[in-house]
Design a protein around this motif. Structure first.
Motif, PDB file in Angstrom:
ATOM      1  N   ALA A 214       0.835  -1.212   0.000  1.00 21.80           N
ATOM      2  CA  ALA A 214       0.000   0.000   0.000  1.00 21.80           C
ATOM      3  C   ALA A 214       0.868   1.260   0.000  1.00 21.80           C
ATOM      4  N   GLU A 215       1.943   1.271   0.790  1.00 18.58           N
ATOM      5  CA  GLU A 215       2.846   2.419   0.809  1.00 18.58           C
ATOM      6  C   GLU A 215       3.554   2.579  -0.537  1.00 18.58           C
ATOM      7  N   TRP A 216       3.961   1.455  -1.133  1.00 17.50           N
ATOM      8  CA  TRP A 216       4.655   1.484  -2.419  1.00 17.50           C
ATOM      9  C   TRP A 216       3.761   2.085  -3.495  1.00 17.50           C
ATOM     10  N   LYS A 217       2.455   1.767  -3.460  1.00 20.19           N
ATOM     11  CA  LYS A 217       1.529   2.289  -4.464  1.00 20.19           C
ATOM     12  C   LYS A 217       1.386   3.809  -4.372  1.00 20.19           C
ATOM     13  N   ILE A 218       1.573   4.361  -3.184  1.00 23.24           N
ATOM     14  CA  ILE A 218       1.484   5.809  -2.996  1.00 23.24           C
ATOM     15  C   ILE A 218       2.725   6.511  -3.542  1.00 23.24           C
ATOM     16  N   ALA A 219       3.896   5.952  -3.260  1.00 20.68           N
ATOM     17  CA  ALA A 219       5.155   6.543  -3.718  1.00 20.68           C
ATOM     18  C   ALA A 219       6.244   5.481  -3.678  1.00 20.68           C
ATOM     19  N   HIS A 220       7.083   5.465  -4.707  1.00 24.11           N
ATOM     20  CA  HIS A 220       8.182   4.508  -4.745  1.00 24.11           C
ATOM     21  C   HIS A 220       9.308   5.041  -5.627  1.00 24.11           C
ATOM     22  N   ILE A 221      10.432   4.362  -5.565  1.00 27.02           N
ATOM     23  CA  ILE A 221      11.580   4.713  -6.391  1.00 27.02           C
ATOM     24  C   ILE A 221      11.611   3.750  -7.573  1.00 27.02           C
TER      25      ILE A 221
ATOM     26  N   GLN B  43      26.761  -7.992   4.016  1.00 27.05           N
ATOM     27  CA  GLN B  43      26.916  -6.614   3.549  1.00 27.05           C
ATOM     28  C   GLN B  43      25.553  -5.954   3.377  1.00 27.05           C
ATOM     29  N   VAL B  44      24.873  -5.762   4.482  1.00 25.39           N
ATOM     30  CA  VAL B  44      23.535  -5.176   4.455  1.00 25.39           C
ATOM     31  C   VAL B  44      23.597  -3.810   5.122  1.00 25.39           C
ATOM     32  N   VAL B  45      23.007  -2.814   4.465  1.00 24.49           N
ATOM     33  CA  VAL B  45      22.964  -1.469   5.042  1.00 24.49           C
ATOM     34  C   VAL B  45      21.544  -0.925   5.005  1.00 24.49           C
ATOM     35  N   ASN B  46      21.268  -0.062   5.941  1.00 31.55           N
ATOM     36  CA  ASN B  46      20.008   0.667   6.035  1.00 31.55           C
ATOM     37  C   ASN B  46      20.284   2.061   5.479  1.00 31.55           C
ATOM     38  N   ILE B  47      19.660   2.384   4.344  1.00 32.97           N
ATOM     39  CA  ILE B  47      19.896   3.717   3.771  1.00 32.97           C
ATOM     40  C   ILE B  47      18.781   4.694   4.131  1.00 32.97           C
ATOM     41  N   GLY B  48      17.992   4.331   5.153  1.00 28.91           N
ATOM     42  CA  GLY B  48      17.051   5.274   5.735  1.00 28.91           C
ATOM     43  C   GLY B  48      15.667   5.278   5.129  1.00 28.91           C
ATOM     44  N   SER B  49      15.161   6.476   4.951  1.00 23.44           N
ATOM     45  CA  SER B  49      13.787   6.681   4.487  1.00 23.44           C
ATOM     46  C   SER B  49      13.722   6.653   2.960  1.00 23.44           C
ATOM     47  N   LEU B  50      12.501   6.686   2.453  1.00 19.66           N
ATOM     48  CA  LEU B  50      12.269   6.757   1.012  1.00 19.66           C
ATOM     49  C   LEU B  50      13.000   7.965   0.421  1.00 19.66           C
ATOM     50  N   GLU B  51      12.859   9.106   1.058  1.00 16.38           N
ATOM     51  CA  GLU B  51      13.479  10.336   0.556  1.00 16.38           C
ATOM     52  C   GLU B  51      15.000  10.251   0.607  1.00 16.38           C
ATOM     53  N   GLN B  52      15.545   9.721   1.707  1.00 18.95           N
ATOM     54  CA  GLN B  52      16.995   9.578   1.825  1.00 18.95           C
ATOM     55  C   GLN B  52      17.527   8.604   0.783  1.00 18.95           C
ATOM     56  N   ALA B  53      16.797   7.514   0.558  1.00 20.79           N
ATOM     57  CA  ALA B  53      17.211   6.523  -0.439  1.00 20.79           C
ATOM     58  C   ALA B  53      17.209   7.142  -1.833  1.00 20.79           C
ATOM     59  N   ALA B  54      16.163   7.878  -2.174  1.00 20.56           N
ATOM     60  CA  ALA B  54      16.084   8.514  -3.491  1.00 20.56           C
ATOM     61  C   ALA B  54      17.268   9.456  -3.702  1.00 20.56           C
ATOM     62  N   GLU B  55      17.607  10.203  -2.670  1.00 14.50           N
ATOM     63  CA  GLU B  55      18.731  11.129  -2.761  1.00 14.50           C
ATOM     64  C   GLU B  55      20.051  10.376  -2.945  1.00 14.50           C
ATOM     65  N   ARG B  56      20.270   9.341  -2.138  1.00 13.88           N
ATOM     66  CA  ARG B  56      21.520   8.577  -2.223  1.00 13.88           C
ATOM     67  C   ARG B  56      21.640   7.816  -3.539  1.00 13.88           C
ATOM     68  N   LEU B  57      20.500   7.360  -4.057  1.00 16.46           N
ATOM     69  CA  LEU B  57      20.507   6.612  -5.323  1.00 16.46           C
ATOM     70  C   LEU B  57      20.451   7.524  -6.537  1.00 16.46           C
ATOM     71  N   ASP B  58      20.196   8.815  -6.291  1.00 12.47           N
ATOM     72  CA  ASP B  58      20.031   9.811  -7.350  1.00 12.47           C
ATOM     73  C   ASP B  58      18.931   9.385  -8.330  1.00 12.47           C
ATOM     74  N   LYS B  59      17.794   8.974  -7.744  1.00 10.97           N
ATOM     75  CA  LYS B  59      16.630   8.557  -8.534  1.00 10.97           C
ATOM     76  C   LYS B  59      15.400   9.304  -8.029  1.00 10.97           C
ATOM     77  N   PRO B  60      14.453   9.564  -8.920  1.00 13.32           N
ATOM     78  CA  PRO B  60      13.249  10.282  -8.494  1.00 13.32           C
ATOM     79  C   PRO B  60      12.279   9.375  -7.751  1.00 13.32           C
ATOM     80  N   ILE B  61      11.444   9.998  -6.936  1.00 11.97           N
ATOM     81  CA  ILE B  61      10.333   9.299  -6.302  1.00 11.97           C
ATOM     82  C   ILE B  61       9.148   9.406  -7.256  1.00 11.97           C
ATOM     83  N   ILE B  62       8.516   8.287  -7.532  1.00 15.01           N
ATOM     84  CA  ILE B  62       7.357   8.242  -8.418  1.00 15.01           C
ATOM     85  C   ILE B  62       6.107   8.283  -7.573  1.00 15.01           C
ATOM     86  N   TYR B  63       5.240   9.289  -7.814  1.00 12.03           N
ATOM     87  CA  TYR B  63       3.988   9.428  -7.057  1.00 12.03           C
ATOM     88  C   TYR B  63       2.815   9.028  -7.915  1.00 12.03           C
TER      89      TYR B  63
END
Length: 117
Positions: free
Chosen positions: A40-47, A97-117
């Motif tokens: 449900a969260e992914w359907k609202i916004a995802h990378i 080798q597992v890391v937590n890159i944080g929130s959706l917004e932080q992940a989008a920034e670190r991955l340099d990818k847009p969030i799709i709404y």
């Protein structure tokens, strides 16, 4: 069996104290990137081009994908909390080798990818 269950619970408890600064750095271009939020969260916004695996299903799903346990994996969620729990589960399952890159917004920034709404 009891020791393994205890280890998982301790790992989950400790996951609450992980911060992005405490996790090792990995090359995100080589990592499997996983969104551990709900469908449900992914359907609202995802990378774009990121896999969705709810955190509760993370070990079974990664085992099913037959991922090498030394392959870099980067996890994120809404705030970083569930990603921390998923990271603890994967660490307990032997993923190294597992890391937590944080929130959706932080992940989008670190991955340099847009969030799709």
């Amino acid at each position: 069996m009891f020791k393994r269950v205890l280890l998982v619970y301790i790992s989950l408890f400790c996951a609450c104290f992980f911060t992005q600064a405490q996790t090792p750095e990995i090359d995100l271009t080589q990592a499997v990137i996983i969104d551990v939020r709900t469908d449900a969260e992914w359907k609202i916004a995802h990378i774009e081009d990121v896999s969705l695996i709810p955190w509760e299903d993370i070990v079974a799903a990664t085992d099913k994908l037959q991922l090498d346990k030394s392959k870099p994996i980067a996890l994120f969620c809404r705030s970083g909390n569930r990603a921390g729990k998923a990271m603890a589960l994967l660490n307990a399952a032997g993923y190294t080798q597992v890391v937590n890159i944080g929130s959706l917004e932080q992940a989008a920034e670190r991955l340099d990818k847009p969030i799709i709404y």
